[in-house]
Write an enzyme that holds these catalytic residues in place. Structure first.
Site, short mmCIF file in Angstrom:
data_model
loop_
_atom_site.label_atom_id
_atom_site.label_comp_id
_atom_site.label_asym_id
_atom_site.label_seq_id
_atom_site.Cartn_x
_atom_site.Cartn_y
_atom_site.Cartn_z
N CYS A 2 0.83 -1.20 0.00
CA CYS A 2 0.00 0.00 0.00
C CYS A 2 0.87 1.25 0.00
O CYS A 2 2.10 1.18 -0.05
CB CYS A 2 -0.90 0.00 1.24
SG CYS A 2 -1.83 -1.54 1.45
N ARG A 51 -4.91 1.54 -0.54
CA ARG A 51 -4.84 0.09 -0.34
C ARG A 51 -4.69 -0.69 -1.64
O ARG A 51 -5.41 -0.44 -2.62
CB ARG A 51 -6.10 -0.41 0.38
CG ARG A 51 -6.03 -1.90 0.72
CD ARG A 51 -7.29 -2.41 1.38
NE ARG A 51 -7.14 -3.82 1.72
CZ ARG A 51 -8.14 -4.64 1.97
NH1 ARG A 51 -9.39 -4.19 1.94
NH2 ARG A 51 -7.91 -5.92 2.25
N LEU A 52 -3.76 -1.64 -1.62
CA LEU A 52 -3.66 -2.69 -2.63
C LEU A 52 -4.08 -3.96 -1.91
O LEU A 52 -3.36 -4.47 -1.05
CB LEU A 52 -2.23 -2.80 -3.17
CG LEU A 52 -1.98 -3.86 -4.24
CD1 LEU A 52 -2.74 -3.52 -5.52
CD2 LEU A 52 -0.49 -3.99 -4.53
N ILE A 54 -4.54 -7.55 -0.78
CA ILE A 54 -3.83 -8.81 -0.95
C ILE A 54 -4.34 -9.87 0.03
O ILE A 54 -4.60 -11.00 -0.34
CB ILE A 54 -2.31 -8.63 -0.76
CG1 ILE A 54 -1.76 -7.55 -1.71
CG2 ILE A 54 -1.57 -9.96 -0.96
CD1 ILE A 54 -1.85 -7.88 -3.16
N ASN A 75 1.88 -0.41 5.53
CA ASN A 75 2.30 -0.85 4.21
C ASN A 75 3.18 -2.09 4.39
O ASN A 75 4.20 -2.02 5.07
CB ASN A 75 3.09 0.27 3.52
CG ASN A 75 3.77 -0.19 2.23
OD1 ASN A 75 3.31 -1.09 1.57
ND2 ASN A 75 4.89 0.44 1.91
N GLU A 77 3.52 -6.70 4.50
CA GLU A 77 2.89 -7.99 4.80
C GLU A 77 3.60 -8.61 6.00
O GLU A 77 4.84 -8.66 6.04
CB GLU A 77 3.00 -8.96 3.63
CG GLU A 77 2.27 -8.54 2.36
CD GLU A 77 0.76 -8.62 2.45
OE1 GLU A 77 0.25 -9.12 3.47
OE2 GLU A 77 0.10 -8.18 1.49
N ASP A 100 -3.91 -9.17 8.27
CA ASP A 100 -2.71 -9.08 9.11
C ASP A 100 -2.65 -7.72 9.80
O ASP A 100 -1.97 -7.57 10.82
CB ASP A 100 -1.44 -9.35 8.31
CG ASP A 100 -1.26 -8.41 7.12
OD1 ASP A 100 -2.27 -7.86 6.63
OD2 ASP A 100 -0.12 -8.24 6.66
N GLY A 363 14.16 -11.97 -6.20
CA GLY A 363 15.32 -12.57 -5.54
C GLY A 363 16.27 -11.63 -4.83
O GLY A 363 17.41 -12.01 -4.56
#
Length: 498
Positions: A2, A51-52, A54, A75, A77, A100, A363
């Protein structure tokens, strides 16, 4: 993933005026979260959130989220939120969402600022305590997610990027020439708490910030020491890596992956294909037609042939594509580009966006702490020379020369740089590199604008430590965040699981 923005400013006595300013700040970073935009305001505080979606796609999980007298904008996870939630339920907590975000609030209620030690993930958040009039902010251990702020007297403004801070009444457009110098000389676009502007600071990685009244206090909550060794084996690393992949696959939307052909992205894709075969992972690759020296498709094909369930999308940007997208890439990056790699990454994210992806695995971090860069050999061989293990040093140099096909001149160059690494510490070596590029800048900036702690441990370990926390990875993570969020994509980096 976010975009966050907000402030504590005693000059705002009107909730309406505070809310309007926070809304304008959010408008500058709308690309970070197109699914919802909301503001909570109760003067002198205002918190905003783009907000995005997920985890928990319902409106119940929108932010800013209130929890008793706490309000959060966040913002990132927290990948182990399910396990933490179970701990909190056992302590008597109940939850109204499956997000979360609510877990962070309950964890803060239970453990205070030490709650962040429970988290596995990436985050930048601000929690306002309405009763105590205190702001608690935190940034994840590696600085994967950004948190910028301006502290001016009893005013504190913050945001996910430079952009929202530039439109605030406290912003001054004074460049930080030390950072300009680091960017030009070394390609570092970030350094500790500094940015390209004198006034804009960032919370360093692994740090919490507390703001109350007119005081801002920063505390470090986690440290990794280069001298310490777990004594682990390859199979131990594989077990930890597989567990990290498992956590990073938690999502209520489809998860894809970048695939460059390098060992880092290939390892991630292979692990997902092996352990989550039903996911039919979609991967995204950029290549440049006619430029064989940078075409990694042969290595990409090896992964695809081994794991037929993986679905591949690729794109080859033309010179015209680069020209047409350059201005946008620079605008979204917030900082001057330091080479071509950020542009390639921009095109990867654009390709994934065209295929409606919202989450990608990437990565970043592997090359830094797993010695993936060729110049790691200077410190490896230098460490052997420093300990007078001459036979081991020259055997390693000989094997390195043979495997890489080095000429006599290149071999001599590696040996010379290894001898320098045997004698001098990282501060001296980077200072030497800094002075080599644009000597004319030394006339105005005689002071070397960085300090690398000497620390303990082998030369190689100290080198990898600084790559991870000072010299390389912080800049790569800045571009990782900006390029992914330019297309409203959450980029997850499973190698960076402490």
């Amino acid at each position: 993933m976010c975009g966050i923005a907000g402030f504590i400013d005693q000059s705002h006595s009107s909730n309406g005026a505070a809310s309007a300013l926070a809304g304008r700040m959010l408008d500058t970073i709308r690309h970070r979260g197109p699914d919802n935009s909301s503001v909570w305001a109760e003067a002198p505080a205002a918190l905003g959130h783009n907000r995005l979606s997920i985890i928990d796609l319902s409106d119940n999980a929108n932010q800013p989220m209130e929890y008793g007298d706490l309000v959060i904008t966040y913002n990132g996870e927290i990948y182990n939120y399910i396990e933490i939630k179970q701990k909190l339920i056992a302590k008597g907590y109940s939850f109204r969402t499956a997000s979360d975000t609510e877990v962070i609030l309950a964890a803060y209620r239970e453990w205070g600022s030490s709650c962040v030690r429970e988290f596995v993930g990436m985050w930048a958040f601000a929690i306002w305590n309405k009763t105590k009039k205190e702001l608690f902010c935190s940034r994840d251990r590696f600085g994967i997610k950004p948190f910028y702020y301006i502290h001016s007297g009893n005013k504190f403004y913050f945001g996910s990027e430079y952009k929202p801070l530039k439109i605030t009444p406290v912003f001054r457009n004074d460049l930080n020439l030390m950072q300009v110098s680091r960017g030009l000389q070394l390609g570092w676009v970030t350094y500790h708490d500094e940015t390209y502007f004198e006034q804009i600071k960032q919370i360093p990685a692994s740090c919490n910030l507390f703001f109350s009244g007119s005081e801002a206090k920063i505390e470090k909550y986690w440290e990794l020491s280069p001298e310490k060794s777990t004594g682990g084996k390859t199979e131990d690393f594989l077990e930890l890596f597989t567990d990290s992949i498992r956590l990073h696959m938690r999502s209520d939307v489809e998860v894809g992956a970048c695939l460059s052909g390098g060992l880092d992205s290939s390892s991630i894709v292979s692990s997902v294909a092996k352990n989550f075969p039903a996911s039919r992972l979609r991967t995204f690759t950029i290549f440049y037609e006619g430029k064989d020296e940078v075409d990694e498709r042969p290595w990409v094909r090896e992964v695809l042939e081994k794991y037929p369930s993986v679905r591949q999308e690729s794109f080859s940007p033309s010179d015209a594509d680069v020209v047409s997208c350059f201005a946008d890439a620079v605008k979204f990056s917030d900082v001057p580009l330091t080479g071509s790699s950020p542009l390639s990454q921009y095109f990867v994210m654009k390709l994934a966006s065209q295929h409606k992806m919202k989450v990608l695995l990437d990565g970043q971090g592997a090359d830094e702490y797993l010695a993936g860069y060729m110049h790691s050999f200077y410190r490896l061989i230098g460490g052997m020379l420093g300990k007078m293990h001459l036979s081991e040093a020259f055997t390693t140099l000989s094997d390195h020369r043979r495997l890489q096909g080095f000429t006599a001149g290149k071999t001599a160059d590696v040996l010379m740089k290894s001898l320098l690494a045997a004698v001098f510490d990282e501060q001296f070596l980077y200072s030497l590199e800094y002075r080599r590029y644009f000597p004319f800048m030394m006339n105005t900036s005689p002071k070397t604008p960085f300090m690398l702690s000497p620390g303990e441990g082998s030369r190689l370990r100290k080198f990898l430590y600084h790559l991870t926390f000072s010299t390389s990875l912080p800049s790569l993570l800045q571009f990782e965040d900006r390029n992914s969020m330019a297309f409203s994509i959450e980029s997850r980096v499973p190698f960076l699981d402490h």
